[in-house]
Design a protein around this motif. Sequence first.
Motif, PDB file in Angstrom:
ATOM      1  N   GLY A 199      41.292  44.462  43.877  1.00  0.00           N
ATOM      2  CA  GLY A 199      41.156  43.618  45.066  1.00  0.00           C
ATOM      3  C   GLY A 199      40.959  42.167  44.674  1.00  0.00           C
ATOM      4  N   PRO A 200      40.078  41.443  45.363  1.00  0.00           N
ATOM      5  CA  PRO A 200      39.886  40.015  45.068  1.00  0.00           C
ATOM      6  C   PRO A 200      39.214  39.748  43.724  1.00  0.00           C
ATOM      7  CG  PRO A 200      38.388  40.756  46.800  1.00  0.00           C
ATOM      8  CD  PRO A 200      39.315  41.899  46.523  1.00  0.00           C
ATOM      9  N   ASN A 201      38.762  40.777  43.053  1.00  0.00           N
ATOM     10  CA  ASN A 201      38.186  40.585  41.716  1.00  0.00           C
ATOM     11  C   ASN A 201      39.249  40.336  40.646  1.00  0.00           C
ATOM     12  OD1 ASN A 201      35.431  40.492  41.884  1.00  0.00           O
ATOM     13  ND2 ASN A 201      35.166  42.718  41.818  1.00  0.00           N
ATOM     14  N   SER A 202      40.492  40.215  41.041  1.00  0.00           N
ATOM     15  CA  SER A 202      41.564  39.970  40.071  1.00  0.00           C
ATOM     16  C   SER A 202      42.086  38.552  40.221  1.00  0.00           C
ATOM     17  CB  SER A 202      42.693  40.977  40.272  1.00  0.00           C
ATOM     18  OG  SER A 202      43.211  40.861  41.579  1.00  0.00           O
ATOM     19  N   LEU A 203      42.554  38.017  39.100  1.00  0.00           N
ATOM     20  CA  LEU A 203      42.991  36.623  39.061  1.00  0.00           C
ATOM     21  C   LEU A 203      44.224  36.521  38.165  1.00  0.00           C
ATOM     22  CD1 LEU A 203      40.620  33.623  38.505  1.00  0.00           C
ATOM     23  CD2 LEU A 203      42.544  33.932  36.975  1.00  0.00           C
ATOM     24  N   PHE A 204      45.193  35.715  38.589  1.00  0.00           N
ATOM     25  CA  PHE A 204      46.395  35.482  37.789  1.00  0.00           C
ATOM     26  C   PHE A 204      46.422  34.022  37.362  1.00  0.00           C
ATOM     27  CE2 PHE A 204      48.864  39.390  38.287  1.00  0.00           C
ATOM     28  CZ  PHE A 204      48.092  40.035  39.249  1.00  0.00           C
ATOM     29  N   TYR A 205      46.479  33.811  36.076  1.00  0.00           N
ATOM     30  CA  TYR A 205      46.477  32.456  35.506  1.00  0.00           C
ATOM     31  C   TYR A 205      47.780  32.324  34.726  1.00  0.00           C
ATOM     32  CZ  TYR A 205      44.393  28.484  32.850  1.00  0.00           C
ATOM     33  OH  TYR A 205      44.089  27.271  32.277  1.00  0.00           O
ATOM     34  N   LEU A 206      48.787  31.768  35.416  1.00  0.00           N
ATOM     35  CA  LEU A 206      50.168  31.869  34.920  1.00  0.00           C
ATOM     36  C   LEU A 206      50.521  30.671  34.046  1.00  0.00           C
ATOM     37  CD1 LEU A 206      51.609  33.147  38.320  1.00  0.00           C
ATOM     38  CD2 LEU A 206      50.935  34.531  36.335  1.00  0.00           C
TER      39      LEU A 206
END
Lengths: 350, 350
Positions: A164-171
């Motif tokens: 859920g919102p505990n994930s992050l994408f740093y592209l």
Amino acid sequence: MEYFDNNPRPPSLDVHSETARTFIEQHASQGRRVALVTSGGTTVPLENQTVRFIDNFSAGTRGATSAEYFLESGYAVIFLHRQFSLLPYARHYSHSTNCFLDYMTFSSSGGVVIGDEYQHQMGDVLAKYKNAKQENTLLLLPFTTVNEYLWHLRDLAMSMQPLGPNSLFYLAAAVSDFFVPADRMVEHKIQSSEEFNSLHKPGEAGGAEPPAAHMEGKKLVIDLDPVPKFLKLLVDRWAPRSMIISFKLETDPSMLADKARYALKKYSHHLVIGNLLATRKYEVLLVSAGGEKWLRLPENRRSRSVTKLQDGVDGGDHEVIEIEAWIVPEIEKLHTQMIEKGDPRIRDGA
Amino acid sequence: MEYFDNNPRPPSLDVHSETARTFIEQHASQGRRVALVTSGGTTVPLENQTVRFIDNFSAGTRGATSAEYFLESGYAVIFLHRQFSLLPYARHYSHSTNCFLDYMTFSSSGGVVIGDEYQHQMGDVLAKYKNAKQENTLLLLPFTTVNEYLWHLRDLAMSMQPLGPNSLFYLAAAVSDFFVPADRMVEHKIQSSEEFNSLHKPGEAGGAEPPAAHMEGKKLVIDLDPVPKFLKLLVDRWAPRSMIISFKLETDPSMLADKARYALKKYSHHLVIGNLLATRKYEVLLVSAGGEKWLRLPENRRSRSVTKLQDGVDGGDHEVIEIEAWIVPEIEKLHTQMIEKGDPRIRDGA
């Protein structure tokens, strides 16, 4: 999506996918945030048996450095990186002007040891590295081609949905905007002398389309298709509840802010980090629904060296700062806000 | 030559040239043979401020490995290599699947040391590396672009002329056959969205010719000029008294021998080493005026691993051999013959 119907699933994905799922489950159960950090350039092979390829400039410094600060901020990190680009922790000793063997010496008893002058910093780095291994908070997954990158990104995003919102994408990876579709790829090395080219029959690529790379007289001509706008798909479909951060690298200062704003508006994600090739090590522009903000290191805190080992002395009396030490806490703050107050994506009416 | 009139001299060349001349003088005075080993792929930048470039596949394994065997055979080696590609000695611990920090551990007293299990091999490698440094027999010179490569090759060849037949060129670098001439290079990153491309005026490259890379609708089209046949110039003009060895890398087995023979005939140098992308680690074809010869490692002596560290066990009970351990002594023998009996170049009537 048509792209994935027409371009082959990379063989490495099965194992990577399985490893990632286990990793994500562990951290989901521990309530830890997970950041997918992408890093390094993608290749666009011009032949199936690849001798030539197009590449995007990136040593992987931004990604590898940021990954360390995400780990320090308590995130677990999936580091999706170009094979042989810089890695978290190891980056301090690779791609340097010194050969790695220069740090080693023989002790009086004949054993191989690290030289005294390097002990302190290497001990520091090694302790952090060993800690990440022990806690299993860092997962390294390599890619080479833009096709491998896209397949991995989609698969990992799907696997991260339970977070859920505990994930992050740093592209932070430098992803090619162009590619050679599988049905326009030649099998063998394109020959530069015409007499040998005739040995390969035209239409060898097997598709209805002409091959992407071919000789015209003495010239090599390559025409490349646009890579589908995967960021749109990531934001809308693959990772609808995640925080998503993209990068814009430009060389022309006059275009940077416009390009960053345009990307935020177009994809409706959380943050665009704009940076210029020439100044990217000490200044970046953060563009989010909340506004725009430059992060700029003071001149006497900027590194002037290529290698991290010498950084300590570069700023003169002042300790050198890596700009990622400022970027990542900004993101962590935004991420916390997003988790606490709900998704601040601009399409949600900011 | 027109190429060098129209494409800029790289700024790094001044310092490299000076360092090389001192190195060559030392070994000339000691009567030592000097090998110029080129290694790694060359890039072809598509913009002056380079974001995208074309590259040739090469980790630099052939060059870095061969350089070690040339050193063992008593040569001094100028290692002209792609920046960040594999280096002699360091190659055993870089580009590996293990992170370099995995070899390190903390001793009971808290110092950073090499793990016991790696001591033996690392001690071996470190001793050879330190010996090369102490004797000053290994000079590392980096390049990135094909233009930097060509300028360096010409300059080094001229500097090596005083060595006469005691000089050798081992051209293992994967040099692009195509390039973007300086007057057809755009300054800034080519934009993928048309609206932003219009910000750059056409004709920005400044030349009469259109830019080599440009957008046509949604496609990126690149047309590249052929790189001048520098091997001809090296053989005939830059290094007329040196032994010269070139490589042919192919992917199609049916073309390899023909291409290698064709190159020997065309350039009239000493030796062409033909190899296939898929089998290059364990078989090569040597083509010289004296005939043709395959070098092929027995199956149980071939490495099956990527990293050198595990090589010792790969062949089962048999020790693994690197094919360069066979290639370099063959060359040394030919070189001795050439020095003793005069130049055996095929144009001299072999």
